[in-house]
Design a protein around this motif. Structure first.
Motif, short mmCIF file in Angstrom:
data_model
loop_
_atom_site.label_atom_id
_atom_site.label_comp_id
_atom_site.label_asym_id
_atom_site.label_seq_id
_atom_site.Cartn_x
_atom_site.Cartn_y
_atom_site.Cartn_z
N HIS A 16 1.62 2.72 3.90
CA HIS A 16 0.67 3.84 3.95
C HIS A 16 0.80 4.58 5.29
N ASP A 64 -0.23 -0.64 -4.86
CA ASP A 64 -1.51 -0.14 -5.37
C ASP A 64 -1.42 1.24 -6.01
N THR A 113 -1.39 -2.97 4.50
CA THR A 113 -1.68 -1.55 4.66
C THR A 113 -0.39 -0.73 4.75
N ASP A 158 0.85 -1.19 0.00
CA ASP A 158 0.00 0.00 0.00
C ASP A 158 0.89 1.24 0.00
N ASP A 159 0.92 1.95 -1.12
CA ASP A 159 1.70 3.19 -1.27
C ASP A 159 3.20 2.94 -1.32
N CYS A 205 -5.78 4.58 -3.64
CA CYS A 205 -6.09 3.21 -3.24
C CYS A 205 -7.34 2.60 -3.88
N GLN A 240 -11.32 1.91 4.16
CA GLN A 240 -10.03 2.54 3.92
C GLN A 240 -9.59 3.38 5.10
N ARG A 247 -7.69 -0.53 -6.61
CA ARG A 247 -8.15 -1.85 -6.21
C ARG A 247 -9.39 -2.27 -7.00
#
Length: 472
Positions: A228, A296, A225, A34-35, A79, A153, A83
């Motif tokens: 992020h 993502d 996650t 994530d990120d 995000c 989220q 997705r």
């Protein structure tokens, strides 16, 4: 764990799959960061960081066993829409979720549903972000037999949450009640529980169950996650709260704390990926499992973290929420034992919207069994070392990009040409040749009007009005 035992379906699919072992369909394991920036992995270019490269030895090892993609694209620069494209096989020109906030519709068919109908057991662990459990977009409504993690989220910003969802039930985490930096202690896991550790524990449990029933193919989506931005007992994106600072980062007291935490979280995630892959191998599941690893969207610049500290975008311009390459280009590794030649590198272009058809092809699912109006193509020929044409174009749109936060923008890549159009101003189309200008510094639109015209045609063809952003 509920299992599908539809032998007729399994046999009919397996007969169409010449590279399957006997009647055993390949398992599919997609790991999503994530990120994570294009330059945050050791195997991707990052020459300008004055603070060295973040350590990712296990992902570097995975890259040596995989095909590494230099020109892969996330579905969007943030995000949820990214997705959505991964799940539905539709790009942001007409998919249901084109910005953070909306959820999948009742009619959306996901890759999980497609694989479930073909006899796969389907599971997601981690961040969903496409609809809560009271909606038509709950994970269990969208093809997943099993879900453990965050539906929201926003809740996923809390690294030490009071509960996670186990299918449709809240799974309470008593140690995280009233979590704060002071309460959790040092390390933070002294008194609290890091959600990422729970994800890994649940993934290990699932793999053990899969190994006990090797005749049952599985699709497992491990959706991290990290890295992020997030908080401790709060959804506020106040930092990147690593359980502890790892060596060698902790010795750099001249670095901001947030940057020591950021590097530590990425290296911890790397270790967790390695731990899971080791367990896959220990159970002898690795030989018939296709492993994907991607991010993502581009590197983030939030929670007081500066994406330039470690040069997280590498040679690319921009970062998360940007329509230039740094916002949307993703690392992509694909390992498929005895099919993918280890240690290969390819410039084949691929986007998240291509995953559904790629997964269906791996599973031997015929095209007439797939949803209609898809945008992608199967990557399997490339994975098998066969020549494959590049897609006609790769398209992304986004509301409020970094380049024009009050407006709307589009980008399209076709061949080595890359165009960006921001619609809040005069609609000027920037044009770059990525073969000679990867960092998109030279707008050559005035020199190539025919390519600009082609880009505009692709953009207009790809976008379906959705009234989600200033009338677009």
């Amino acid at each position: 764990m509920q299992r599908c035992t539809c032998l007729i379906v399994l046999l009919s699919v397996a007969c169409c799959l010449p590279f399957a072992t006997g009647a055993s369909l390949p398992n599919i394991f997609f790991i999503l960061a994530d990120d994570l920036g294009y330059g945050d992995l050791g195997t991707y270019p990052n020459a300008n960081s004055s603070h060295g490269h973040i350590l990712t030895p296990r992902l570097d090892e995975l890259a040596s066993q995989s095909m590494r993609f230099t020109d892969a694209y996330a579905g969007a620069p943030v995000c949820a829409p990214s997705r959505c494209t991964l799940m539905t096989g539709k790009h942001t020109g007409h998919c249901t979720v084109r910005s953070n906030g909306p959820i999948l519709s009742a009619s959306d068919v996901t890759v999980a549903t497609v694989l479930q109908k073909a006899g796969y057991y389907t599971a997601i662990v981690g961040k969903w972000g496409l609809g809560d459990n009271s909606s038509v977009a709950a994970p269990n409504e969208k093809g997943f037999d099993f879900f453990y993690g965050y539906t929201s989220q926003e809740n996923a910003h809390d690294y030490y949450p009071p509960f996670l969802w186990l299918n449709r039930q809240q799974d309470m985490i008593p140690r995280n009640k009233g979590a704060s930096k002071e309460m959790c202690g040092s390390p933070l896991t002294k008194n609290c529980v890091w959600a990422q550790d729970l994800f890994i524990n649940k993934t290990i449990d699932l793999l053990d169950e899969f190994a006990a029933k090797p005749e049952q193919p599985f699709y497992l989506f491990l959706s991290f996650t990290t890295p992020h931005a997030g908080g401790i007992g709060t959804n506020a994106e106040t930092g990147v709260p690593a359980p502890e600072e790892l060596q060698p980062y902790s010795m750099h007291k001249d670095w901001p704390e947030i940057e020591r935490d950021f590097a530590s979280v990425i290296t911890m995630q790397d270790r967790q990926v390695g731990f899971v892959l080791d367990h896959l191998s220990k159970l002898n599941l690795d030989r018939n499992t296709v492993v994907f690893f991607a991010s993502d969207n581009g590197a983030h610049n939030e929670g007081h973290h500066n994406y330039q500290f470690f040069d997280s975008s590498g040679p690319l311009r921009g970062y998360k929420r940007s329509l230039h390459e740094g916002g949307i280009r993703s690392p992509l590794l694909v390992r498929w034992p005895n099919v993918v030649k280890q240690g290969t590198v390819t410039g084949q272009q691929w986007g998240f919207w291509d995953f559904l058809q790629t997964a269906a092809d791996i599973a031997g699912i015929q095209g007439d069994s797939l949803p209609s109006n898809l945008d992608g193509y199967s990557l399997v020929p490339t994975l098998k070392g066969m020549p494959q044409d590049q897609p006609l174009y790769n398209y992304v749109e986004y509301c409020g990009p970094n380049e024009d936060k009050s407006g709307w923008g589009q980008t399209v890549r076709f061949g080595d040409w890359k165009a960006v159009r921001l619609m809040n101003g005069n609609g000027h189309v920037e044009l770059y040749n990525l073969a000679t200008d990867l960092d998109e510094t030279h707008d050559i639109s005035s020199e190539h009007p025919e390519q600009v015209q082609m880009a505009v045609k692709y953009m207009d063809d790809a976008h379906v009005q959705g009234n989600y952003c200033h009338g677009h």
